[in-house]
Motif scaffolding. Structure first.
Motif, PDB file in Angstrom:
ATOM      1  N   ALA A  54     -31.904  42.897  20.911  1.00  0.00           N
ATOM      2  CA  ALA A  54     -31.653  43.070  22.352  1.00  0.00           C
ATOM      3  C   ALA A  54     -32.218  44.405  22.842  1.00  0.00           C
ATOM      4  O   ALA A  54     -32.785  44.487  23.944  1.00  0.00           O
ATOM      5  CB  ALA A  54     -30.151  42.991  22.623  1.00  0.00           C
ATOM      6  N   LYS A  55     -32.085  45.451  22.031  1.00  0.00           N
ATOM      7  CA  LYS A  55     -32.640  46.765  22.417  1.00  0.00           C
ATOM      8  C   LYS A  55     -34.166  46.735  22.433  1.00  0.00           C
ATOM      9  O   LYS A  55     -34.800  47.346  23.297  1.00  0.00           O
ATOM     10  CB  LYS A  55     -32.132  47.837  21.450  1.00  0.00           C
ATOM     11  N   VAL A  56     -34.744  46.020  21.485  1.00  0.00           N
ATOM     12  CA  VAL A  56     -36.206  45.875  21.463  1.00  0.00           C
ATOM     13  C   VAL A  56     -36.670  45.128  22.702  1.00  0.00           C
ATOM     14  O   VAL A  56     -37.677  45.497  23.334  1.00  0.00           O
ATOM     15  CB  VAL A  56     -36.660  45.146  20.177  1.00  0.00           C
ATOM     16  N   ALA A  57     -35.942  44.085  23.098  1.00  0.00           N
ATOM     17  CA  ALA A  57     -36.307  43.302  24.287  1.00  0.00           C
ATOM     18  C   ALA A  57     -36.286  44.178  25.542  1.00  0.00           C
ATOM     19  O   ALA A  57     -37.102  43.992  26.447  1.00  0.00           O
ATOM     20  CB  ALA A  57     -35.360  42.120  24.445  1.00  0.00           C
ATOM     21  N   ASP A  58     -35.362  45.133  25.598  1.00  0.00           N
ATOM     22  CA  ASP A  58     -35.304  46.045  26.747  1.00  0.00           C
ATOM     23  C   ASP A  58     -36.542  46.927  26.828  1.00  0.00           C
ATOM     24  O   ASP A  58     -36.951  47.353  27.919  1.00  0.00           O
ATOM     25  CB  ASP A  58     -34.049  46.916  26.666  1.00  0.00           C
ATOM     26  N   ALA A  84     -32.901  35.482  26.484  1.00  0.00           N
ATOM     27  CA  ALA A  84     -31.616  35.884  27.079  1.00  0.00           C
ATOM     28  C   ALA A  84     -31.842  36.828  28.253  1.00  0.00           C
ATOM     29  O   ALA A  84     -31.144  36.761  29.267  1.00  0.00           O
ATOM     30  CB  ALA A  84     -30.744  36.547  26.021  1.00  0.00           C
ATOM     31  N   LYS A  85     -32.841  37.683  28.129  1.00  0.00           N
ATOM     32  CA  LYS A  85     -33.158  38.656  29.180  1.00  0.00           C
ATOM     33  C   LYS A  85     -33.720  37.972  30.422  1.00  0.00           C
ATOM     34  O   LYS A  85     -33.366  38.322  31.559  1.00  0.00           O
ATOM     35  CB  LYS A  85     -34.144  39.675  28.617  1.00  0.00           C
ATOM     36  N   GLU A  86     -34.598  36.982  30.235  1.00  0.00           N
ATOM     37  CA  GLU A  86     -35.329  36.383  31.345  1.00  0.00           C
ATOM     38  C   GLU A  86     -34.658  35.157  31.954  1.00  0.00           C
ATOM     39  O   GLU A  86     -34.701  34.956  33.166  1.00  0.00           O
ATOM     40  CB  GLU A  86     -36.743  36.001  30.890  1.00  0.00           C
ATOM     41  N   LYS A 101     -26.874  40.907  24.555  1.00  0.00           N
ATOM     42  CA  LYS A 101     -27.340  41.473  25.821  1.00  0.00           C
ATOM     43  C   LYS A 101     -26.178  42.050  26.622  1.00  0.00           C
ATOM     44  O   LYS A 101     -26.300  43.109  27.251  1.00  0.00           O
ATOM     45  CB  LYS A 101     -28.049  40.381  26.638  1.00  0.00           C
ATOM     46  N   GLU A 102     -25.026  41.370  26.583  1.00  0.00           N
ATOM     47  CA  GLU A 102     -23.864  41.805  27.358  1.00  0.00           C
ATOM     48  C   GLU A 102     -22.993  42.800  26.604  1.00  0.00           C
ATOM     49  O   GLU A 102     -21.961  43.250  27.131  1.00  0.00           O
ATOM     50  CB  GLU A 102     -23.015  40.586  27.762  1.00  0.00           C
ATOM     51  N   GLY A 103     -23.374  43.130  25.355  1.00  0.00           N
ATOM     52  CA  GLY A 103     -22.583  44.079  24.574  1.00  0.00           C
ATOM     53  C   GLY A 103     -21.259  43.513  24.101  1.00  0.00           C
ATOM     54  O   GLY A 103     -20.285  44.254  23.905  1.00  0.00           O
TER      55      GLY A 103
END
Length: 1047
Positions: A302-306, A359-361, A403-405
């Motif tokens: 998730a951090k890489v996706a950011d 998940a991000k998009e 993504k939502e932690g």
């Protein structure tokens, strides 16, 4: 042209009205699909509107009448009128029957069926009986068109009936008729609430007629489920039905089964059939097993996706929700993760990074899911409901949690899966009901061989569907939505606004709050969802404004003037809850208070007196008996009392109160007060409903077009129920998600419209707009149909395999001990055949056979039964046996080799051995050759040796037959389940992998079928071999059956 003449805009100034009339419209269809064509524009010319409208109406009426007569549907419905005439002719006869005589008709019908009559012979009488029973128990008489609907269902078709036409009542006809056979009928709804409502409500008709009625709900124990499935008619929802089927096929004993095996499926009536079989049809039901250990990778991904930037490091395809990393993206991801290869099998990161990007998009909070109590809960985009038990597969849900932690629930292995389409294909006879299915008729015919029959409405539909309005921007669209809502509110008309997400519903709610317009919101958030039935009950009242996510499957009609039963319940709760419980309501559980702004309910003096008496009694009981009800318990007490009022008449309640007056009977007192309040509510709702009809009825506003016309029609169908007046209006903007999803370049069109109108808030409407939007929806429907068709074709491969495995499981579970033994013997012979045919060629002399390898594999599987036999001895024995011309089937031993132990005693075992020999001789899977006979003898000899040795070792163990059969059954099932689970994982991976082969000009479906078949054969082979090895090992050194390890 702006708003139609029937909806003038009071907020428009003369200048604005002039400018609206002068909006430019294209002479050709509106250019949404392409920017390359040149379009000529002209000013809108005004004609005398009354004359034009009159001509259009007459021409439209002629065209409609002609198309009706020319359609096949018209003649099919006309044919059903013969049945209607027969039912109507029987009505006077059944009206004269007493309740006991009417109930006795059920046994009479069953007797006639046993004597050879068919359901068609008794159909008219059965329908007439149900109609009369419904009149007596529900106060509802089936209309003629509802009789037609019942006949359509009985014929295994889909009955398309408009909203408010009484589909629930229609189902009683076909359910009763088909339940007479005693094989069980399933009435399937989309949620627990509707299943319980229908079982309680319509179940009164069936129980009155002597049929048993069952109900399946989430959280029920196995014993209760079994009892309910054994009823004549069972009400359930689609997910509970699917999971019960899967759980039954994971059962380890017949006592764990809950459905009617060996034939659990007979006839089903599926409510909202288009939602279940099409919208939900491609989502598999999954039962998960043991978890994997990859949970820690998701937060890192998730951090890489950011870090990754869209269109630079990765590209997005909205249409099919896919992402593709660019070279720059791969390099950056590998650097961030300190790996040389994202696709390294020993350290795989690609799947996690891709899921994090998806998940991000594609997965947005308050659109696809909501976060509640530290969990990401899926919102069903079609019903607007939260689905707490459902999780996205293939790591998507974990990526959303990262993504939502949130705390990540680790991946799980699929133990069993089935799609709704595959599940309902198991029914020999299937029927469905919905308000919108005609647009998908081709799909229903192709997939399920179910035609869609449009059942006429009882009263003519007078709803006005106003032209679609297109806006350049989303801001302009929402501006016009709130203005139209405000105008309708000032008029007093009820308004239903349909939105596509929680996010949009709350955005519009904020706009209305800013302008002090009272309204209700109905979406997936708990504080709103808890009041769903109450909000919908109020939605038809004067001045009512309701903002809702998708209304498909809500199950509660919007009645103009309000629903008197729901409003009477609300009055009871408002009057009594404060006396019954001191506990404050929990907003997340009990919902928010319904908005004010509606006319005050007028309660008569007698009702007020009864309410006051009930309140005093509630207060006294609460204090004197020390009963401290919780808020939920108090609501339950009121609900149970209301149910009592429906079962016991007013006179009986008054007698009961007189008899128990000394004991302070709170329940009956509440029930009597409810009946009095209900009469007042019925009067109030009737009067208010008449006023709302005079104003124009319910006005529905759609704020976006869906990818399917069917979903839009569901929203439109909320207005104009049962001949009521009403109107609908759809407003769309060229920035809506549908345009972006299908990559239509609308930016240039937005700029062009803005230049033409000089105001982005002004709508563009006309036939050209409607045609282009309709074309867009049809293209979207074709695209999604193609996806569903492909998924069905892929799933058909797994469906055949699933049937084989599940039929085998049920045969082992429900069969007797002898059948279980026969399965073991068949497994042993099959294992021997695989070993022999893997090392022997019937076309070649035994000298060229790999006898040493054959012996090694046999001993490895069967133990040391032939440990003393050498390769040379076996080869020499085979050559000697080949020279002999005669065969003694009672003695198929090989010369100079050990004889099989003499355990084939008794008729059963001798006949079993003879059947195996016949099966070997007639086996067409092996090549015909000169040495085929000696090959068959070797197969039979080694099979006898293995089976006889197994029977010997069981006899030596000293265990009784019952224990032996229990162990055999447990080993077969555990081994089968283990390999089937692995097979599902392999097939899911294969379905993803074969798509790549299309680049090599190979058909992915054909590749999937070939490899899937190969995987399945391999799985069955491994299952048989491990079962045999495990059983031999177990009886050689017995252990507790629950410690048996199958790996």
């Amino acid at each position: 042209m702006a708003l139609s003449p029937s909806l003038p805009k009071p907020f428009s100034t003369p200048t604005e009205q002039f400018r609206r009339r002068a909006i430019l419209i294209p002479t050709k269809p509106f250019p949404i699909l392409s920017s390359s064509s040149s379009y000529q524009w002209r000013r809108y010319r005004s004609y005398p509107k009354p004359i034009v409208a009159s001509l259009k109406e007459r021409l439209g009426g002629l065209k409609k009448n002609w198309s009706d007569y020319a359609s096949l549907n018209y003649w099919v419905v006309r044919d059903y009128h013969r049945l209607v005439d027969s039912v109507n002719a029987l009505e006077p006869q059944f009206q004269r029957l007493s309740d006991e005589q009417l109930t006795a008709k059920t046994e009479e019908f069953r007797g006639r069926l046993r004597q050879g009559e068919t359901l068609a012979d008794i159909q008219a009488e059965a329908f007439a009986v149900v109609r009369e029973a419904a009149k007596r128990k529900l106060g509802m008489r089936h209309f003629d068109v509802q009789i037609i609907g019942g006949a359509v269902l009985h014929d295994g078709s889909i009955a398309e009936m408009k909203t408010g036409e009484g589909k629930t009542l229609v189902s009683t006809l076909a359910a009763y008729l088909n339940a007479l056979t005693g094989e069980g009928v399933h009435v399937v709804t989309v949620n627990d609430y509707l299943a319980q409502r229908d079982a309680d409500w319509m179940g009164r008709v069936h129980r009155f007629l002597g049929l048993s009625v069952g109900l399946i709900q989430g959280g029920m124990a196995a014993k209760e489920r079994r009892s309910n499935y054994n009823c004549d008619i069972t009400y359930t929802n689609n997910s509970e039905l699917g999971f019960d089927y899967l759980r039954d096929n994971l059962a380890t004993s017949s006592g764990q089964l809950v459905m009617r095996w060996p034939k659990p499926f007979h006839f089903a009536i599926v409510d909202e059939v288009d939602s279940v079989l099409i919208d939900e049809g491609r989502n598999p039901l999954l039962i998960s097993g043991e978890a994997s250990k990859d949970a820690a990778r998701y937060p890192v991904a998730a951090k890489v996706a950011d870090l990754l930037v869209r269109d630079l490091h990765y590209n997005v395809e909205l249409k099919d929700n896919s992402v593709e990393l660019t070279e720059e993206g791969i390099a950056l991801a590998e650097m961030a993760l300190e790996t040389n290869d994202l696709w390294d099998e020993n350290d795989p990161w690609a799947r996690f990074v891709m899921n994090a990007l998806k998940a991000k998009e594609f997965y947005r909070q308050d659109v696809q899911y909501i976060v509640r109590n530290g969990k990401a809960l899926i919102i069903n985009e079609l019903t607007g409901r939260v689905e707490e038990k459902r999780r996205w597969s293939e790591g998507i849900h974990q990526a959303v949690e990262a993504k939502e932690g949130l705390k990540i629930q680790a991946d799980s292995v699929v133990v069993a899966q089935i799609t709704y389409q595959s599940l309902f294909k198991l029914y020999p006879k299937l029927a469905g009901m919905t308000g919108t299915a005609k647009t998908e008729e081709k799909e229903f015919l192709k997939m399920f061989q179910m035609p869609v029959i449009e059942v006429p409405t009882n009263l003519p539909n007078i709803r006005k569907d106003l032209p679609v309005q297109a806006f350049a921007t989303a801001r302009g669209k929402w501006e016009n939505v709130w203005r139209e809502v405000e105008y309708m509110y000032r008029q007093g008309r009820p308004v239903l606004v349909g939105t596509t997400s929680v996010e949009n519903s709350e955005y519009l709610s904020d706009l209305l709050k800013e302008r002090n317009i009272p309204h209700n919101v109905l979406n997936a958030r708990p504080r709103y969802a808890a009041m769903e039935a109450e909000i919908v009950a109020q939605a038809g009242r004067k001045h009512a404004i309701t903002i809702s996510t998708n209304m498909a499957g809500r199950g509660t009609d919007i009645i103009l003037g309000g629903n008197p039963k729901m409003l009477a319940k609300e009055v009871m709760e408002d009057s009594l809850l404060s006396f019954l419980s001191q506990e404050a309501p929990n907003v997340d559980i009990d919902g928010e208070t319904i908005s004010q702004g509606l006319s005050k309910m007028k309660i008569g003096p007698s009702s007020l007196a009864l309410l006051a008496k009930t309140a005093l009694m509630a207060k006294y009981v609460s204090k004197s008996e020390g009963k401290g009800w919780t808020y939920q318990d108090a609501k339950s007490l009121i609900s149970e009392s209301i149910q009592m009022s429906q079962l016991i008449g007013e006179q009986d309640l008054e007698k009961l109160l007189a008899e128990e007056s000394d004991t302070y009977p709170l329940g009956p007192t509440i029930a009597l007060a409810y009946l009095s309040v209900l009469k007042d509510c019925e009067t109030h709702c009737f009067n208010e409903g008449s006023e709302v009809k005079r104003l124009g009825g319910l006005h529905v506003i759609g704020t976006s077009l869906h990818e399917s016309r069917r979903i839009d029609n569901q929203l439109r169908g909320r207005a104009g129920r049962q001949g009521d007046p009403g109107s609908t209006r759809f407003m769309v903007s060229l920035q809506d998600e549908m345009f972006r999803k299908f990559n239509f370049d609308t930016e240039w069109a937005v700029k062009l419209i803005s230049k033409i109108t000089n105001d982005e808030d002004i709508p563009i409407e006309g036939d050209a707009i409607v045609k282009q939007l309709l074309a867009l929806q049809i293209n979207a429907e074709k695209y999604f149909f193609g996806i569903r068709k492909s998924l069905v074709e892929f799933d058909e491969v797994l469906e055949v395999q699933r049937k084989h495995v599940y039929n085998l499981r049920q045969l082992i579970l429900t069969g007797d001990s002898e059948s279980c033994s026969q399965h073991i013997f068949q497994y042993m012979q099959a294992v021997v055949d695989e070993i022999v045919l893997g090392n022997v060629d019937p076309l070649k002399h035994p000298r060229s056979w790999t006898v040493g390898k054959l012996l090694h594999e046999f001993i490895e599987t069967a133990g040391k039964i032939l440990a003393g036999v050498t390769e040379e001895a076996l080869r020499e024995s085979l050559e000697q046996r080949h020279k002999l011309s005669s065969i003694d089937i009672n003695n198929l031993a090989l010369p100079n080799l050990p004889m099989p132990p003499n355990v084939f005693r008794g008729i059963r075992r001798k006949s079993s051995a003879l059947k195996r020999w016949l099966a070997i001789c007639t086996d067409e899977s092996i090549k015909n050759g000169r040495y085929q006979q000696i090959t068959n003898i070797l197969r039979k000899y080694l099979g006898d040796i293995l089976i006889a040795a197994y029977l010997d070792v069981i006899e030596e163990s000293g265990y009784d037959d019952a224990y032996v059969k229990e162990i055999e059954r447990a080993v077969i099932l555990k081994t089968l389940d283990c390999f089937w689970r692995d097979h599902l994982v392999n097939m899911n991976r294969l379905s993803s992998a074969v798509n790549v082969r299309s680049f090599g000009h190979r058909n992915p479906l054909e590749e999937y079928k070939i490899d899937g078949c190969r995987f399945f054969i391999s799985m069955l082979s491994a299952t048989r071999r491990l079962t045999v090895q495990s059983l031999l090992r177990y009886w050689s050194s017995p252990m507790e059956s629950n410690e048996l390890f199958v790996a």
